[in-house]
Design a protein around this motif. Structure first.
Motif, PDB file in Angstrom:
ATOM      1  N   ARG A 171       1.002  -1.153  -0.062  1.00  0.00           N
ATOM      2  CA  ARG A 171       0.057   0.032  -0.062  1.00  0.00           C
ATOM      3  C   ARG A 171       0.902   1.200  -0.014  1.00  0.00           C
ATOM      4  NH1 ARG A 171      -5.421  -0.451   1.747  1.00  0.00           N
ATOM      5  NH2 ARG A 171      -5.278   1.290   3.262  1.00  0.00           N
ATOM      6  N   LEU A 172       1.983   1.097   0.941  1.00  0.00           N
ATOM      7  CA  LEU A 172       2.727   2.260   0.953  1.00  0.00           C
ATOM      8  C   LEU A 172       3.405   2.481  -0.378  1.00  0.00           C
ATOM      9  CD1 LEU A 172       3.945   4.576   2.623  1.00  0.00           C
ATOM     10  CD2 LEU A 172       5.746   3.147   3.342  1.00  0.00           C
ATOM     11  N   ALA A 173       3.836   1.395  -1.294  1.00  0.00           N
ATOM     12  CA  ALA A 173       4.373   1.410  -2.541  1.00  0.00           C
ATOM     13  C   ALA A 173       3.537   2.234  -3.622  1.00  0.00           C
ATOM     14  CB  ALA A 173       4.939   0.220  -2.914  1.00  0.00           C
ATOM     15  N   ILE A 174       2.244   1.981  -3.381  1.00  0.00           N
ATOM     16  CA  ILE A 174       1.244   2.548  -4.343  1.00  0.00           C
ATOM     17  C   ILE A 174       1.232   4.132  -4.184  1.00  0.00           C
ATOM     18  CG2 ILE A 174      -1.019   3.000  -4.519  1.00  0.00           C
ATOM     19  CD1 ILE A 174      -1.585  -0.202  -3.896  1.00  0.00           C
ATOM     20  N   VAL A 175       1.498   4.707  -2.951  1.00  0.00           N
ATOM     21  CA  VAL A 175       1.343   5.923  -2.548  1.00  0.00           C
ATOM     22  C   VAL A 175       2.750   6.549  -3.158  1.00  0.00           C
ATOM     23  CG1 VAL A 175       1.346   7.575  -0.801  1.00  0.00           C
ATOM     24  CG2 VAL A 175      -0.137   5.506  -0.641  1.00  0.00           C
ATOM     25  N   ARG A 176       3.741   5.890  -3.016  1.00  0.00           N
ATOM     26  CA  ARG A 176       5.052   6.452  -3.298  1.00  0.00           C
ATOM     27  C   ARG A 176       5.211   6.594  -4.839  1.00  0.00           C
ATOM     28  NH1 ARG A 176       7.815   2.303  -1.825  1.00  0.00           N
ATOM     29  NH2 ARG A 176       8.358   2.917   0.263  1.00  0.00           N
ATOM     30  N   GLY A 177       4.622   5.578  -5.707  1.00  0.00           N
ATOM     31  CA  GLY A 177       4.832   6.030  -7.034  1.00  0.00           C
ATOM     32  C   GLY A 177       3.770   7.298  -7.397  1.00  0.00           C
ATOM     33  N   PHE A 178       2.908   7.474  -6.684  1.00  0.00           N
ATOM     34  CA  PHE A 178       2.107   8.549  -6.977  1.00  0.00           C
ATOM     35  C   PHE A 178       2.647   9.842  -6.482  1.00  0.00           C
ATOM     36  CE2 PHE A 178      -1.476  11.484  -5.258  1.00  0.00           C
ATOM     37  CZ  PHE A 178      -1.717  12.223  -6.252  1.00  0.00           C
ATOM     38  N   ALA A 179       3.395   9.841  -5.355  1.00  0.00           N
ATOM     39  CA  ALA A 179       4.057  10.951  -4.893  1.00  0.00           C
ATOM     40  C   ALA A 179       5.253  11.363  -5.767  1.00  0.00           C
ATOM     41  CB  ALA A 179       4.602  10.490  -3.356  1.00  0.00           C
ATOM     42  N   ARG A 180       5.820  10.528  -6.202  1.00  0.00           N
ATOM     43  CA  ARG A 180       6.895  10.769  -6.957  1.00  0.00           C
ATOM     44  C   ARG A 180       6.508  11.579  -8.289  1.00  0.00           C
ATOM     45  NH1 ARG A 180       9.851   4.848  -6.793  1.00  0.00           N
ATOM     46  NH2 ARG A 180      11.054   5.168  -5.132  1.00  0.00           N
TER      47      ARG A 180
END
Length: 312
Positions: free
Chosen positions: A66-75
């Motif tokens: 779940r955190l990786a999903i947010v990380r991609g969007f945040a980048r």
């Protein structure tokens, strides 16, 4: 612009590049709605970690996903919003762990097909029998099989055109018995559902394409009917494990026949729709029998060099 609007733009861009992002997309929009609802103007590390860790009973691996999903969007968002915080990799503790899949015996596969035939409704019975048989004989992913259309299967060429991850297509050859089985199912399907509303190959009684959720629910009941139980300390057998079983059986046959497995592994990777042999190597690590065969092969190869060292 709202965070959800930004997230939708991001998903549109990624999907245009060929990524499907079904579950990931739903999760990201859920996170974006949370930020908009609570009045947070951008992504913060604290908000991302809190959302990733929120569901009750969530595993460490799922938190990282779940955190990786947010990380991609945040980048992506950081290119437009200097206040956006990108959660760094390794922020959540724990190692990724892939649970050991279940390896079905030939007798268990036959028992599952037989159990499917006992389903009261004739079309679901025929559909589950054909689906299980196809997965066991071809190693397709469940989603790939359910996405098949009628014209994807060429009985004359004994092959099926498969659309895999990221909409990549590949041609998978079929054994003649598998082709014959699918042809028999198609005849039975058309008799039971002469006016379908979907071009799908596997259909429900309403003429629509069979969906994941229904398959998994039925398969759980079939496991009990086939007297297949969860081994102690392992997760429950899944229909996806038929794919693992196929790959493992191919590798066992190769090792038993004495062929050069390393040379043939790229062929199996292409057959399974893996991007590289590294993904297929995991099957070696997950199965004790394969590890034993690989170790035996390595020991045999090392014996000449040992004799050279010990010869006076």
């Amino acid at each position: 612009m709202s965070i959800r609007a930004r997230a939708e733009q991001y998903l549109t861009m990624r999907r245009a590049l060929g990524f499907t992002l079904r579950g990931e997309g739903r999760s990201l929009l859920e996170f974006a709605d949370r930020l908009d609802r609570t009045g947070q103007p951008t992504v913060t590390i604290a908000a991302a970690v809190a959302w990733a860790s929120e569901p009750d009973g969530i595993t460490a691996a799922r938190k990282r996903q779940r955190l990786a999903i947010v990380r991609g969007f945040a980048r992506h968002l950081a290119a437009f919003d200097p206040d956006c915080q990108v959660p760094p990799p390794g922020l959540l503790p724990g190692r990724a762990h892939r649970p050991t899949p279940y390896h079905y015996s030939a007798e268990e596969v036959a028992a599952l097909v037989h159990a499917a035939g006992t389903i009261a409704a004739p079309l679901p019975a025929a559909t589950m029998q054909a689906l299980i048989s196809l997965l066991a004989a071809s190693g397709l992913r469940v989603g790939e099989a359910l996405a098949l259309n009628r014209d994807d299967i060429d009985p004359h060429a004994a092959a099926v055109t498969v659309t895999g991850k990221n909409d990549q297509t590949r041609l998978v050859p079929l054994h003649p018995t598998t082709t014959q089985m699918l042809a028999g199912y198609a005849v039975r399907r058309d008799q039971l559902c002469p006016t379908p509303v979907s071009p799908g190959f596997f259909l429900t009684t309403t003429g629509r394409r069979v969906q994941h959720r229904g398959v998994h629910q039925i398969f759980t009941r079939l496991l009990a009917a086939a007297d297949i139980h969860t081994p102690p300390g392992h997760r429950r057998p899944r229909i996806h494990d038929l794919r693992h079983t196929f790959a493992v059986n191919v590798l066992i046959d190769w090792y038993s026949a004495g062929v050069d497995v390393s040379a043939r592994l790229p062929v199996l990777s292409a057959f399974l729709g893996h991007n590289s042999p590294e993904s297929t190597y995991w099957y070696l690590q997950a199965t004790p029998q394969l590890l034993a065969l690989a170790a035996q092969r390595l020991d045999t190869a090392a014996q000449p060099s040992r004799r050279e060292v010990t010869t006076p």
